[in-house]
Write an enzyme that holds these catalytic residues in place. Structure first.
Site, mmCIF file in Angstrom:
data_model
loop_
_atom_site.group_PDB
_atom_site.id
_atom_site.type_symbol
_atom_site.label_atom_id
_atom_site.label_comp_id
_atom_site.label_asym_id
_atom_site.label_seq_id
_atom_site.Cartn_x
_atom_site.Cartn_y
_atom_site.Cartn_z
ATOM 1 N N LYS A 1 -2.883 -26.595 -49.767
ATOM 2 C CA LYS A 1 -2.566 -25.263 -49.259
ATOM 3 C C LYS A 1 -3.752 -24.295 -49.245
ATOM 4 O O LYS A 1 -3.568 -23.077 -49.313
ATOM 5 C CB LYS A 1 -1.384 -24.620 -50.038
ATOM 6 C CG LYS A 1 -0.190 -25.512 -50.276
ATOM 7 C CD LYS A 1 0.252 -26.350 -49.124
ATOM 8 C CE LYS A 1 0.916 -25.590 -48.002
ATOM 9 N NZ LYS A 1 1.365 -26.537 -46.935
ATOM 10 N N TRP B 1 -6.237 -26.009 -40.925
ATOM 11 C CA TRP B 1 -7.049 -25.077 -40.129
ATOM 12 C C TRP B 1 -8.462 -25.648 -39.955
ATOM 13 O O TRP B 1 -8.987 -25.752 -38.841
ATOM 14 C CB TRP B 1 -7.075 -23.747 -40.881
ATOM 15 C CG TRP B 1 -7.606 -22.569 -40.156
ATOM 16 C CD1 TRP B 1 -7.943 -22.491 -38.837
ATOM 17 C CD2 TRP B 1 -7.839 -21.277 -40.728
ATOM 18 N NE1 TRP B 1 -8.365 -21.214 -38.552
ATOM 19 C CE2 TRP B 1 -8.319 -20.456 -39.693
ATOM 20 C CE3 TRP B 1 -7.699 -20.740 -42.019
ATOM 21 C CZ2 TRP B 1 -8.658 -19.115 -39.911
ATOM 22 C CZ3 TRP B 1 -8.029 -19.407 -42.235
ATOM 23 C CH2 TRP B 1 -8.500 -18.605 -41.194
ATOM 24 N N HIS C 1 -6.932 -34.570 -50.621
ATOM 25 C CA HIS C 1 -6.857 -33.540 -51.667
ATOM 26 C C HIS C 1 -7.336 -34.135 -53.002
ATOM 27 O O HIS C 1 -7.139 -33.526 -54.057
ATOM 28 C CB HIS C 1 -5.413 -33.071 -51.860
ATOM 29 C CG HIS C 1 -4.806 -32.357 -50.692
ATOM 30 N ND1 HIS C 1 -5.442 -31.350 -50.015
ATOM 31 C CD2 HIS C 1 -3.589 -32.484 -50.103
ATOM 32 C CE1 HIS C 1 -4.643 -30.897 -49.046
ATOM 33 N NE2 HIS C 1 -3.529 -31.579 -49.078
ATOM 34 N N SER D 1 1.986 -20.497 -51.372
ATOM 35 C CA SER D 1 2.100 -21.391 -50.232
ATOM 36 C C SER D 1 2.647 -22.752 -50.691
ATOM 37 O O SER D 1 3.518 -23.344 -50.037
ATOM 38 C CB SER D 1 0.713 -21.549 -49.588
ATOM 39 O OG SER D 1 0.776 -22.352 -48.455
ATOM 40 N N SER E 1 -6.784 -19.589 -34.074
ATOM 41 C CA SER E 1 -6.222 -18.396 -34.717
ATOM 42 C C SER E 1 -4.853 -18.792 -35.271
ATOM 43 O O SER E 1 -4.237 -19.768 -34.802
ATOM 44 C CB SER E 1 -6.055 -17.271 -33.695
ATOM 45 O OG SER E 1 -5.031 -17.632 -32.781
ATOM 46 N N ARG F 1 2.930 -20.517 -42.122
ATOM 47 C CA ARG F 1 3.945 -19.638 -42.691
ATOM 48 C C ARG F 1 3.546 -18.170 -42.585
ATOM 49 O O ARG F 1 4.113 -17.419 -41.822
ATOM 50 C CB ARG F 1 4.145 -20.068 -44.159
ATOM 51 C CG ARG F 1 5.382 -19.610 -44.861
ATOM 52 C CD ARG F 1 5.308 -20.036 -46.313
ATOM 53 N NE ARG F 1 4.101 -19.534 -46.965
ATOM 54 C CZ ARG F 1 3.989 -18.359 -47.567
ATOM 55 N NH1 ARG F 1 5.010 -17.556 -47.671
ATOM 56 N NH2 ARG F 1 2.822 -17.968 -48.111
#
Ligand code: PPS
Length: 318
Positions: free
Chosen positions: A64, A69, A126, A156, A244, A280
């Site tokens: 998170k 992105w 991760h 998150s 974005s 979110r």
């Protein structure tokens, strides 16, 4: 290879997260990380021995912290800004998550998926430093690490746990487990620290979610230079627009809407909030309206870890 210990059910490793394998903490005697029994039995060694190529690109984060992105930006920068290709193939297929097969209960073999990618391969993980393939440290592929302040990352993760993993406990319990390092891939502090120490290595780019939020173009230019690519100002503006929050939220190649739909229909334990989306809030400071003063104080204490002062690291909160 590692010491392993079942994670106590006093934390949230209860039957109330049914889509996931049992949590196990792995340790090499110094470092630790919560993964699963399947990871220990089938993934740990194979990932340690995974063959690495020098043209691989790895995006590494704690959950998170801006992984998706960064993946979309990196993939496009490294694929000649092929928007059509990006749109037509799910990010999870173009840029797979190497250990996912040991985490989610479905039959995918995520190590093989990564192995068989067309080069240059793009791989998400991760995992903390001590669990990464041995060859990462000799072959030295490009690694982009992204850090995010734990208060927003934890909020998150709480929503992720509720809506995707099926957690039904309280926020208080969840945050305590987060700070105790008992959630998947935890603890965050150690994960960040180990990569911060490597930030000056030429094959490592250390970024912050908060910087990407504040000035996306500047961070994209850092990534472009790091990847040895060159694009015009106009092309970069278009990439900023494409990545974005507003655009990514409605882009089915990256917003995991199909996975969330499946989770919602297959598992009726998922919270009733029909409006949950993977993209979110996408903000700095979303913890302000989600954490009590007491919870914030616990996080402040955790973030002021003395090891960070020793190496000059601070999370960004603005
Ligand atoms: S995961 O599941 O660990 O891979 O999640 P990850 O992608 O690391 O993090 C998800 C959070 O990143 C936010 N996000 C973005 N923020 C701003 N701009 C863009 N383009 C963007 N894309 C993803 C996403 O909304 C999650 O944060 P929260 O705070 O939950 O909104």
């Amino acid at each position: 290879m590692f010491h392993t210990e079942k994670v106590s059910e006093n934390y949230i490793n209860k039957d109330n997260c049914p889509g996931y394998y049992n949590y196990v903490e792995l340790s090499d005697g110094v470092n630790r990380c919560v993964l699963t029994d399947k990871y220990v039995d089938h993934y740990a060694e194979e990932i340690k021995n995974f063959e690495v190529f020098d043209d691989d690109i790895w995006v590494i984060t704690f959950p998170k912290c801006g992984t998706t992105w960064t993946q979309e930006i990196v993939w496009l920068l490294n694929n000649n800004l092929d928007y059509e290709g990006a749109y037509n193939t799910l990010l999870d297929v173009r840029f797979p998550f190497i250990e996912i097969g040991a985490i989610v209960k479905d039959p995918r073999d995520s190590i093989n998926h990564c192995k068989n990618l067309q080069r240059p391969r793009h791989i998400k993980t991760h995992l903390p430093k001590f669990l990464l393939p041995n060859q990462i440290w000799t072959v030295k592929p490009k690694i982009i690490y992204v850090a995010r302040n734990p208060k927003d990352a934890a909020v998150s993760y709480f929503h992720h746990y509720r809506h995707i993993i099926g957690y039904t406990g309280t926020k208080d319990e969840f945050f305590d487990a987060y700070l105790a390092g008992k959630l998947l891939h935890s603890p965050i502090n150690e994960n960040v620290l180990e990569f911060w120490k490597l930030r000056d290595e030429p094959n490592i780019l250390f970024l912050y979610y908060e910087d990407m939020k504040r000035n996306l173009k500047e961070e994209i230019l850092k990534m472009m230079n790091f990847l040895g690519k060159s694009y015009t100002d106009e092309q970069i503006d278009k990439l900023c627009d494409h990545t974005s929050f507003k655009s990514m939220k409605i882009n089915p190649s990256v917003n995991r809407e199909q996975r969330i739909k499946t989770v919602k229909t297959v598992h009726n334990y998922v919270s009733k909030d029909e409006n949950f989306t993977f993209m979110r809030e996408g903000k700095i400071g979303s913890h302000h309206k989600e954490m009590t003063e007491e919870q914030k104080a616990k996080f402040d204490k955790y973030m002021a870890w003395s090891e960070f002062a020793n190496v000059g690291f601070e999370y960004k909160t603005k």
